[in-house]
Design an enzyme around this catalytic site. Structure first.
Site, PDB file in Angstrom:
ATOM      1  N   CYS A   2       0.827  -1.208   0.000  1.00 15.56           N
ATOM      2  CA  CYS A   2       0.000   0.000   0.000  1.00 15.56           C
ATOM      3  C   CYS A   2       0.862   1.259   0.000  1.00 15.56           C
ATOM      4  O   CYS A   2       1.953   1.283   0.564  1.00 15.56           O
ATOM      5  CB  CYS A   2      -0.894   0.020   1.232  1.00 15.56           C
ATOM      6  N   ARG A  27       4.639  -0.635  -6.320  1.00 12.51           N
ATOM      7  CA  ARG A  27       4.547  -1.399  -5.074  1.00 12.51           C
ATOM      8  C   ARG A  27       3.472  -2.484  -5.152  1.00 12.51           C
ATOM      9  O   ARG A  27       3.459  -3.411  -4.345  1.00 12.51           O
ATOM     10  CB  ARG A  27       4.238  -0.457  -3.911  1.00 12.51           C
ATOM     11  N   TRP A  73      -3.458  -2.622  -1.215  1.00 14.79           N
ATOM     12  CA  TRP A  73      -3.304  -4.055  -1.496  1.00 14.79           C
ATOM     13  C   TRP A  73      -4.122  -4.776  -0.440  1.00 14.79           C
ATOM     14  O   TRP A  73      -3.846  -4.676   0.752  1.00 14.79           O
ATOM     15  CB  TRP A  73      -1.838  -4.443  -1.432  1.00 14.79           C
ATOM     16  N   ASN A 109      -1.675   2.200   5.958  1.00  8.65           N
ATOM     17  CA  ASN A 109      -0.869   1.036   5.590  1.00  8.65           C
ATOM     18  C   ASN A 109      -0.654   0.206   6.835  1.00  8.65           C
ATOM     19  O   ASN A 109      -0.401   0.752   7.911  1.00  8.65           O
ATOM     20  CB  ASN A 109       0.502   1.456   5.040  1.00  8.65           C
ATOM     21  N   GLY A 110      -0.676  -1.107   6.690  1.00  5.09           N
ATOM     22  CA  GLY A 110      -0.414  -1.964   7.834  1.00  5.09           C
ATOM     23  C   GLY A 110      -1.621  -2.811   8.192  1.00  5.09           C
ATOM     24  O   GLY A 110      -2.594  -2.911   7.446  1.00  5.09           O
ATOM     25  N   GLU A 499      14.760 -19.967  -7.295  1.00  7.65           N
ATOM     26  CA  GLU A 499      14.451 -18.619  -7.758  1.00  7.65           C
ATOM     27  C   GLU A 499      13.820 -18.646  -9.148  1.00  7.65           C
ATOM     28  O   GLU A 499      12.889 -17.881  -9.439  1.00  7.65           O
ATOM     29  CB  GLU A 499      15.721 -17.764  -7.754  1.00  7.65           C
ATOM     30  N   LYS A 503      10.117 -17.151 -10.113  1.00  6.45           N
ATOM     31  CA  LYS A 503       9.867 -16.159 -11.156  1.00  6.45           C
ATOM     32  C   LYS A 503       8.768 -16.625 -12.102  1.00  6.45           C
ATOM     33  O   LYS A 503       7.902 -15.852 -12.489  1.00  6.45           O
ATOM     34  CB  LYS A 503      11.154 -15.895 -11.956  1.00  6.45           C
ATOM     35  N   GLU A 506       5.411 -16.316 -10.318  1.00  5.26           N
ATOM     36  CA  GLU A 506       4.986 -14.939 -10.071  1.00  5.26           C
ATOM     37  C   GLU A 506       4.352 -14.282 -11.292  1.00  5.26           C
ATOM     38  O   GLU A 506       3.336 -13.600 -11.169  1.00  5.26           O
ATOM     39  CB  GLU A 506       6.192 -14.091  -9.625  1.00  5.26           C
ATOM     40  N   HIS A 522      13.087 -39.403  -4.947  1.00  4.09           N
ATOM     41  CA  HIS A 522      12.436 -39.487  -3.636  1.00  4.09           C
ATOM     42  C   HIS A 522      11.026 -38.892  -3.655  1.00  4.09           C
ATOM     43  O   HIS A 522      10.492 -38.520  -2.613  1.00  4.09           O
ATOM     44  CB  HIS A 522      13.289 -38.780  -2.581  1.00  4.09           C
ATOM     45  N   LYS A 621       5.013  -5.223  -4.300  1.00  5.63           N
ATOM     46  CA  LYS A 621       6.459  -5.045  -4.398  1.00  5.63           C
ATOM     47  C   LYS A 621       7.113  -4.938  -3.030  1.00  5.63           C
ATOM     48  O   LYS A 621       8.074  -5.610  -2.726  1.00  5.63           O
ATOM     49  CB  LYS A 621       6.769  -3.795  -5.231  1.00  5.63           C
TER      50      LYS A 621
END
Length: 626
Positions: A2, A27, A73, A109-110, A499, A503, A506, A522, A621
């Protein structure tokens, strides 16, 4: 996550507020809104992009000298207009919204952890709630405490809040006043250039081009903002003075230029970002990590700290966590220091065995990641006081909280899926490895010279990897038709496989998992079919022959392989085996090259699937809530 922008001025401030939101779009958000004092309080909100909000503001002729704006967000309540900020409070009583104009408008925010009991208490007083958010609780709480002085009402309200917050509040009855407060979420003051206006924001980027005079509010601060003046009280509500700093948040860094998306732009910026991160490094020395105090003078001595510590604890989230996993291999093989890597959001909620001779290393792009900041504070509460951060933002909360720091200089990263921040983190962590090895007497002059030479060659090597883009576009056309993928790596390249899978998840929404290749038999081998592409990172290292056996296991089950191989690995393309040859083998720094190929694969697969590359669904973000 946010974003907040607020202002008190003698001019129409709406264009500045909306432009600030546009600069905070990177963000991540799913709704946005603006509220201004225009005789009374008026607002516009939307679940579309900021561009739609701008059209709405223009069509409704919304103007004002004082205002607040927000990108949200969603946490509490679905992405919907009635849950979007700013929130209003009209006062207590049934039908209050129709009976009287709004008195309080606020953005937040929060996360407020005690919002449920506060909501119940306010409902008992007659307050009517119109959203599912925790934020609306704050608006009604401030209204319930208001007695003609907004500053006093906010100070009283924050004493009742449990959790994390950065808030900005305006009041119908005080037309040129904005009150802000923060605890656990970042909030800054922007001091106007000509003494006729002042600003609040969650990020200095929001004020780029408006002012470069920034005050970073401290934990528990409450600020009273007016056009030509401001004052701040601390968590004990005692007046304090905070340092005004000159911060260059260049808006030009956010320009897309000739690229299709910011993610593509940032992938191709990596050679320059690595060069900038290594600029001025003429030799390995612990002093590269010396801390900086708030007044800019030299802080803690890294040389002394590195001599004293026996272990390293790395705390990070997401992509930064994978950079830490990579660094563990370096730290233990080169510096010979036992290293533990923890997911920050898990670390502080389990019993651990603290050791005061541990160097606590946090890794964060923004320096405002809530989980990582909380994990750092937890480690310190256990007696581990030697702290260091690898961070991209020199003025962030994390840099201020840690004794030691290395600033990575990746520049502004707009795409939600991190690319250049990750590779610059790896560069900073490799420098940390060498500095610790030197401090412990485990780095010879010859090795230092060799490693530095290899690091200085990285920008050129990365350019060669970027030249593989056409081949990776060809792969992406196959991947775009799939819904699942496996990524394999061994040793130092296992975190790079993790990683790469992240990606792809995402930005393409393809389900992807990564495994250490030896784990195939396994369990994961049960998933392998011709419809499950298997991406393999195959450098020419000590584990290559083991890895080749793992590849044969995949082919024997009809799996299709996509192999990123060093030129001398003798892995050839054949039916069901697609090979892209890396330009050169790069030893212990090979992860920085291989990961760029995986970034390009994810990016072009996302383009082929038509997803919102820079703003993936459900993601943000800068994750400033737990």
């Amino acid at each position: 996550m946010c974003g907040i922008v607020g202002a008190a001025s003698h001019r129409n401030i709406v264009p500045v507020l909306v432009q600030g939101l546009q600069r905070l779009e990177y963000r991540g958000y799913d709704s946005c809104g603006v509220a201004v004092h225009a005789g009374g309080l008026t607002r516009a909100r939307t679940t579309s992009r900021v561009a739609d909000l701008l059209t709405q503001v223009h069509d409704d002729k919304i103007e004002g000298l004082t205002g607040i704006a927000h990108t949200r967000w969603a946490t509490h309540g679905a992405p919907a207009v009635h849950n979007a900020h700013p929130h209003f409070s009209h006062g207590a009583g049934e039908g209050a919204e129709k009976a009287r104009p709004a008195r309080i408008a606020m953005v937040h925010n929060g996360i407020i952890e005690n919002h449920e009991p506060l909501r119940a208490a306010l409902q008992a007083k007659g307050y009517v709630f119109h959203s599912q958010t925790d934020t609306e609780v704050i608006a009604h709480l401030i209204d319930s405490l208001y007695d003609g002085d907004l500053f006093e009402a906010v100070k009283a309200a924050v004493l009742q809040l449990h959790g994390a917050y950065a808030i900005a509040v305006i009041c119908r009855d005080e037309p040129q006043r904005v009150i802000g407060a923060r605890a656990g979420s970042p909030l800054i003051l922007g001091v106007g250039k000509d003494g006729t206006e002042n600003f609040l924001a969650s990020d200095a980027m929001a004020l780029a081009g408006v002012t470069d005079q920034i005050v970073y509010l401290e934990e528990g601060d409450v600020i009273d903002l007016q056009p030509g003046k401001y004052w701040i009280v601390d968590r004990a509500h005692k007046p304090v003075t905070r340092t005004v700093r000159t911060v260059q948040a260049h808006s030009g860094a956010a320009e897309l230029g000739p690229y299709r998306h910011y993610m593509q732009k940032e992938i191709f910026e990596q050679p320059r970002a690595i060069a900038d991160t290594l600029e001025g490094v003429v030799g390995i020395a612990p002093e590269l990590f010396d801390g900086v105090t708030h007044d800019g003078s030299t802080g803690a001595s890294a040389h002394r700290v590195f001599k004293e510590i026996d272990k390293v604890l790395i705390l990070a989230c997401g992509t930064s966590y994978y950079s830490g996993c990579t660094a563990k291999y370096w730290l233990e093989s080169i510096a010979k220091i036992p290293t533990q890597v923890e997911i920050a959001s898990e670390y502080r909620y389990r019993d651990s065995v603290p050791d005061p001779k541990t160097l606590v290393v946090t890794i964060t792009q923004s320096g405002e990641t809530a989980d990582t900041l909380a994990a750092l504070k937890h480690a310190r509460s256990l007696g581990m006081e030697q702290t260091l951060t690898i961070c991209n933002v020199a003025t962030s909360a994390m840099v201020r909280e840690c004794k030691l720091a290395y600033i990575t200089r990746a520049g502004v990263e707009i795409g939600v899926a991190s690319t250049k921040a990750f590779t610059t983190q790896l560069a900073g962590l490799f420098l940390l490895t060498l500095a610790l090895a030197q401090a412990k007497g485990r780095l010879s002059d010859a090795d230092e010279a060799q490693y530095l030479q290899e690091m200085r060659h990285l920008p050129v090597a990365l350019q060669s990897v970027l030249a593989l883009e056409p081949q990776l576009i060809s792969w992406s056309e196959d991947f775009a038709r799939k819904e699942n993928a496996l990524f394999l790596g061994r040793g130092l390249h296992y975190p790079i496989a993790l990683e790469g899978a992240l990606k792809l998840k995402e930005v393409t929404y393809i389900h992807a998992e990564a495994y250490a290749a030896g784990e195939l038999k396994h369990g994961p081998l049960a998933l392998v079919t011709s419809e499950m592409p298997v991406v393999t990172v195959a450098p020419n290292d000590a584990l290559l022959e083991k890895l080749k056996s793992n590849l044969q296991e995949v082919r024997a089950r009809g799996g299709v392989l996509y192999v990123l191989a060093d030129g001398d690995t003798k892995i050839e393309s054949s039916e069901g085996v697609h090979v892209i040859r890396m330009p050169e083998h790069y030893g212990v720094l090979s992860p920085l090259l291989h990961v760029v190929s995986l970034q390009l694969l994810a990016y072009h697969t996302a383009c082929a699937r038509g997803t919102d590359v820079d703003k993936p669904r459900n993601l943000a973000k800068s994750v400033t809530v737990e």
